[in-house]
Design an enzyme around this catalytic site. Structure first.
Site, PDB file in Angstrom:
ATOM      1  N   GLU A  61      -0.316  -6.797   6.251  1.00  0.00           N
ATOM      2  CA  GLU A  61      -0.764  -5.914   4.953  1.00  0.00           C
ATOM      3  C   GLU A  61      -1.255  -6.823   4.177  1.00  0.00           C
ATOM      4  OE1 GLU A  61      -0.778  -2.748   3.783  1.00  0.00           O
ATOM      5  OE2 GLU A  61      -1.250  -3.724   2.101  1.00  0.00           O
ATOM      6  N   ASP A 112      -6.967   3.271   5.333  1.00  0.00           N
ATOM      7  CA  ASP A 112      -8.009   3.573   4.213  1.00  0.00           C
ATOM      8  C   ASP A 112      -9.069   4.304   5.077  1.00  0.00           C
ATOM      9  OD1 ASP A 112      -5.849   2.490   2.612  1.00  0.00           O
ATOM     10  OD2 ASP A 112      -6.667   0.904   2.340  1.00  0.00           O
ATOM     11  N   THR A 190       5.292   7.613   9.597  1.00  0.00           N
ATOM     12  CA  THR A 190       5.207   6.548   8.803  1.00  0.00           C
ATOM     13  C   THR A 190       5.152   7.122   7.196  1.00  0.00           C
ATOM     14  OG1 THR A 190       2.904   6.858   8.049  1.00  0.00           O
ATOM     15  CG2 THR A 190       3.064   5.733  10.124  1.00  0.00           C
ATOM     16  N   GLU A 191       5.269   6.211   6.117  1.00  0.00           N
ATOM     17  CA  GLU A 191       5.488   6.798   4.910  1.00  0.00           C
ATOM     18  C   GLU A 191       4.365   7.958   4.554  1.00  0.00           C
ATOM     19  OE1 GLU A 191       5.304   3.402   4.924  1.00  0.00           O
ATOM     20  OE2 GLU A 191       7.274   2.697   4.498  1.00  0.00           O
TER      21      GLU A 191
HETATM   22  C1  LIG Z   1      -2.961   4.357   3.263  1.00  0.00           C
HETATM   23  S1  LIG Z   1      -2.000   3.092   3.303  1.00  0.00           S
HETATM   24  C2  LIG Z   1      -1.039   3.362   4.792  1.00  0.00           C
HETATM   25  C3  LIG Z   1       0.117   2.631   5.113  1.00  0.00           C
HETATM   26  C4  LIG Z   1       1.120   2.919   6.179  1.00  0.00           C
HETATM   27  N1  LIG Z   1       0.414   2.364   7.514  1.00  0.00           N
HETATM   28  C5  LIG Z   1       1.610   4.483   6.333  1.00  0.00           C
HETATM   29  O1  LIG Z   1       0.820   4.936   7.223  1.00  0.00           O
HETATM   30  O2  LIG Z   1       2.458   4.820   5.582  1.00  0.00           O
HETATM   31  C6  LIG Z   1      -3.133   1.808   4.299  1.00  0.00           C
HETATM   32  C7  LIG Z   1      -2.508   0.434   3.964  1.00  0.00           C
HETATM   33  O3  LIG Z   1      -3.378  -0.573   4.597  1.00  0.00           O
HETATM   34  C8  LIG Z   1      -3.504  -1.599   3.980  1.00  0.00           C
HETATM   35  N2  LIG Z   1      -4.710  -2.274   4.409  1.00  0.00           N
HETATM   36  C9  LIG Z   1      -5.997  -1.866   4.534  1.00  0.00           C
HETATM   37  N3  LIG Z   1      -6.920  -2.606   4.988  1.00  0.00           N
HETATM   38  C10 LIG Z   1      -6.306  -3.536   5.277  1.00  0.00           C
HETATM   39  C11 LIG Z   1      -6.976  -5.079   5.771  1.00  0.00           C
HETATM   40  N4  LIG Z   1      -8.153  -5.082   6.190  1.00  0.00           N
HETATM   41  N5  LIG Z   1      -5.772  -5.867   6.005  1.00  0.00           N
HETATM   42  C12 LIG Z   1      -4.628  -5.410   6.137  1.00  0.00           C
HETATM   43  N6  LIG Z   1      -4.015  -4.385   5.418  1.00  0.00           N
HETATM   44  C13 LIG Z   1      -4.968  -3.581   5.017  1.00  0.00           C
HETATM   45  C14 LIG Z   1      -3.701  -1.171   2.511  1.00  0.00           C
HETATM   46  O4  LIG Z   1      -3.339  -2.450   1.899  1.00  0.00           O
HETATM   47  C15 LIG Z   1      -2.632  -0.106   2.524  1.00  0.00           C
HETATM   48  O5  LIG Z   1      -1.265  -0.473   2.129  1.00  0.00           O
END
Ligand SMILES: C[S@@+](CC[C@H](N)C(=O)[O-])C[C@H]1O[C@@H](n2cnc3c(N)ncnc32)[C@H](O)[C@@H]1O
Length: 211
Positions: A61, A112, A190-191
């Site tokens: 993350e 994202d 997931t959340e």
């Molecule tokens: C929309 S959230 C989803 C979180 C979790 N997977 C869920 O389903 O509840 C996307 C997460 O991916 C992380 N993220 C996005 N691009 C990333 C990258 N290149 N490397 C690591 N983390 C990343 C973001 O910081 C964010 O916390």
């Protein structure tokens, strides 16, 4: 979706937890290793780690404030999960030589969407990331991708189906309508998934492997 306030102490605080590791210090284990990229506050990995003690889970993350939430959750609930580590890193910095063909399952949960075309390279299903996954996955390894975002689903499917080295094993635009399917029956929420399910949003899913 509420924004998380940045904790300026988080980069230091996370290092104190036994479920935290620096990416460079992560050591391979004999157990099967499953990896989630963009693991957020960790619910998915924590639940998996509790239910599958024979598997080792690694969560990447990029925001330390978010990882700190996951680590505090483990501490607060006194959870015994010594088969789970979180690391704060950008997925693009994964060392493919160190993790070469080491990962059995790779999870991309609610990544994202980066809807603007000029940001397409940041999408976790863009060609550069697909190349990276191919290097770190075992030969029989699989990637599981779930998203509420229909645009990201379409984009990902187009990229995947345009590649000769990818085999799409399963796809659906409605995971919950097909919850009894063998690819969905053990679904761990997931959340983000919980929030979108509560809003009655369809959840898309793709599973693929590499040839
Ligand atoms: C929309 S959230 C989803 C979180 C979790 N997977 C869920 O389903 O509840 C996307 C997460 O991916 C992380 N993220 C996005 N691009 C990333 C990258 N290149 N490397 C690591 N983390 C990343 C973001 O910081 C964010 O916390």
């Amino acid at each position: 979706m509420g924004r998380l306030r940045t904790n300026i102490n988080a980069p230091e605080l996370i290092k104190k937890y036994s479920n935290y590791v620096e990416l460079d210090d992560f050591k391979l284990t004999k157990k099967q290793i499953n990896l989630e990229i963009g693991c957020g506050k960790g619910d998915f990995l924590i639940n998996n780690a509790l239910n599958h003690k024979d598997v080792f889970y690694l969560g990447i993350e990029k925001y330390s404030t978010v990882i700190l939430k996951a680590l505090k959750k483990i501490e607060r609930n006194k959870l015994q999960v010594n088969n789970l580590l979180f690391t704060c890193a950008d997925a693009k910095d994964i060392d493919c030589n160190k993790l070469k063909h080491a990962i059995s399952r790779l999870y991309l949960n609610f990544s994202d969407p980066w809807p603007k075309k000029r940001h397409a390279k940041r999408r976790l299903t863009s060609p550069t990331f697909l190349d990276l996954y191919k290097k770190i996955l075992k030969d029989d390894g699989q990637v599981e991708f779930k998203t509420d975002n229909d645009g990201l689903y379409q984009y990902s499917l187009e990229v995947l189906e345009s590649r000769k080295d990818v085999k799409v094993i399963y796809k659906t635009t409605n995971l919950y309508k097909n919850i009894k399917n063998k690819f969905n029956k053990d679904n761990v929420q997931t959340e983000y998934e919980k929030k979108f399910v509560a809003l009655n949003k369809n959840i898309n899913k793709i599973v693929w492997s590499y040839k």
